[in-house]
Write a protein that holds these residues in place. Structure first.
Motif, PDB file in Angstrom:
ATOM      1  N   LEU A 287       0.816  -1.217   0.000  1.00 19.58           N
ATOM      2  CA  LEU A 287       0.000   0.000   0.000  1.00 19.58           C
ATOM      3  C   LEU A 287       0.844   1.259   0.000  1.00 19.58           C
ATOM      4  O   LEU A 287       0.442   2.281  -0.549  1.00 19.58           O
ATOM      5  N   ALA A 288       1.983   1.217   0.664  1.00 20.43           N
ATOM      6  CA  ALA A 288       2.867   2.391   0.728  1.00 20.43           C
ATOM      7  C   ALA A 288       4.292   1.903   0.896  1.00 20.43           C
ATOM      8  O   ALA A 288       4.556   0.933   1.611  1.00 20.43           O
ATOM      9  N   ARG A 289       5.213   2.598   0.220  1.00 15.69           N
ATOM     10  CA  ARG A 289       6.628   2.237   0.324  1.00 15.69           C
ATOM     11  C   ARG A 289       7.443   3.451  -0.083  1.00 15.69           C
ATOM     12  O   ARG A 289       7.270   3.988  -1.171  1.00 15.69           O
ATOM     13  N   GLY A 290       8.279   3.922   0.827  1.00 12.26           N
ATOM     14  CA  GLY A 290       9.145   5.046   0.511  1.00 12.26           C
ATOM     15  C   GLY A 290       9.546   5.811   1.755  1.00 12.26           C
ATOM     16  O   GLY A 290       9.221   5.432   2.873  1.00 12.26           O
ATOM     17  N   VAL A 291      10.252   6.891   1.540  1.00 12.27           N
ATOM     18  CA  VAL A 291      10.681   7.755   2.635  1.00 12.27           C
ATOM     19  C   VAL A 291       9.465   8.526   3.139  1.00 12.27           C
ATOM     20  O   VAL A 291       8.646   9.000   2.349  1.00 12.27           O
ATOM     21  N   ALA A 292       9.345   8.622   4.458  1.00 11.73           N
ATOM     22  CA  ALA A 292       8.192   9.298   5.058  1.00 11.73           C
ATOM     23  C   ALA A 292       8.077  10.728   4.541  1.00 11.73           C
ATOM     24  O   ALA A 292       9.054  11.463   4.496  1.00 11.73           O
ATOM     25  N   ALA A 293       6.869  11.098   4.149  1.00 12.78           N
ATOM     26  CA  ALA A 293       6.605  12.458   3.681  1.00 12.78           C
ATOM     27  C   ALA A 293       6.505  13.432   4.850  1.00 12.78           C
ATOM     28  O   ALA A 293       6.737  14.628   4.692  1.00 12.78           O
ATOM     29  N   PHE A 294       6.170  12.904   6.022  1.00  9.32           N
ATOM     30  CA  PHE A 294       6.012  13.737   7.217  1.00  9.32           C
ATOM     31  C   PHE A 294       6.283  12.843   8.420  1.00  9.32           C
ATOM     32  O   PHE A 294       5.812  11.707   8.467  1.00  9.32           O
ATOM     33  N   ALA A 295       7.055  13.331   9.366  1.00  7.54           N
ATOM     34  CA  ALA A 295       7.333  12.588  10.602  1.00  7.54           C
ATOM     35  C   ALA A 295       7.141  13.530  11.774  1.00  7.54           C
ATOM     36  O   ALA A 295       7.450  14.717  11.691  1.00  7.54           O
ATOM     37  N   HIS A 296       6.600  13.007  12.869  1.00  2.00           N
ATOM     38  CA  HIS A 296       6.298  13.826  14.037  1.00  2.00           C
ATOM     39  C   HIS A 296       6.710  13.084  15.293  1.00  2.00           C
ATOM     40  O   HIS A 296       6.760  11.857  15.317  1.00  2.00           O
ATOM     41  N   GLY A 297       6.980  13.789  16.351  1.00  2.00           N
ATOM     42  CA  GLY A 297       7.353  13.165  17.616  1.00  2.00           C
ATOM     43  C   GLY A 297       8.660  12.411  17.464  1.00  2.00           C
ATOM     44  O   GLY A 297       9.644  12.946  16.986  1.00  2.00           O
ATOM     45  N   ALA A 298       8.639  11.142  17.851  1.00  2.00           N
ATOM     46  CA  ALA A 298       9.835  10.310  17.724  1.00  2.00           C
ATOM     47  C   ALA A 298       9.956   9.721  16.322  1.00  2.00           C
ATOM     48  O   ALA A 298      10.827   8.901  16.072  1.00  2.00           O
TER      49      ALA A 298
END
Length: 97
Positions: free
Chosen positions: A38-49
């Motif tokens: 369903l999804a594969r790649g570098v995170a488009a957005f990361a939050h917290g840890a």
């Protein structure tokens, strides 16, 4: 029956070439086990840890199918190739019904 998901968050990638070799083996093993990427790649957005590294989300029709795909000889051969190339957080999570 609830669907289940493989969730892989790669904290660090030490050997990208080795990760690519793992992917070449893992993808057909996952598909053969009934997985849908369903999804594969570098995170488009990361939050917290959260770490903005590679993240993979794969859907299976059931927990049993997700576990069977993980335990399959084909996928375990891919995991052996992956070896120490990455530090990753891998989970199998049941979906909400």
């Amino acid at each position: 029956m609830a669907k289940s998901y493989w969730v892989s968050a790669y904290r660090k990638v030490f050997k990208p070439e080795q990760l690519a070799e793992y992917s070449k083996l893992a993808t057909p093993a996952i598909l053969a086990g009934g997985g849908r990427i369903l999804a594969r790649g570098v995170a488009a957005f990361a939050h917290g840890a959260g770490i903005a590294e590679r993240t993979v989300l794969i859907e299976f029709d059931s927990l049993e199918k997700a576990v069977a795909a993980f335990e399959s000889a084909e996928y375990q051969a891919a995991v052996k190739v992956l070896g120490d190339a990455v530090e990753r957080d891998f989970r199998i999570v049941e979906g909400a019904e």
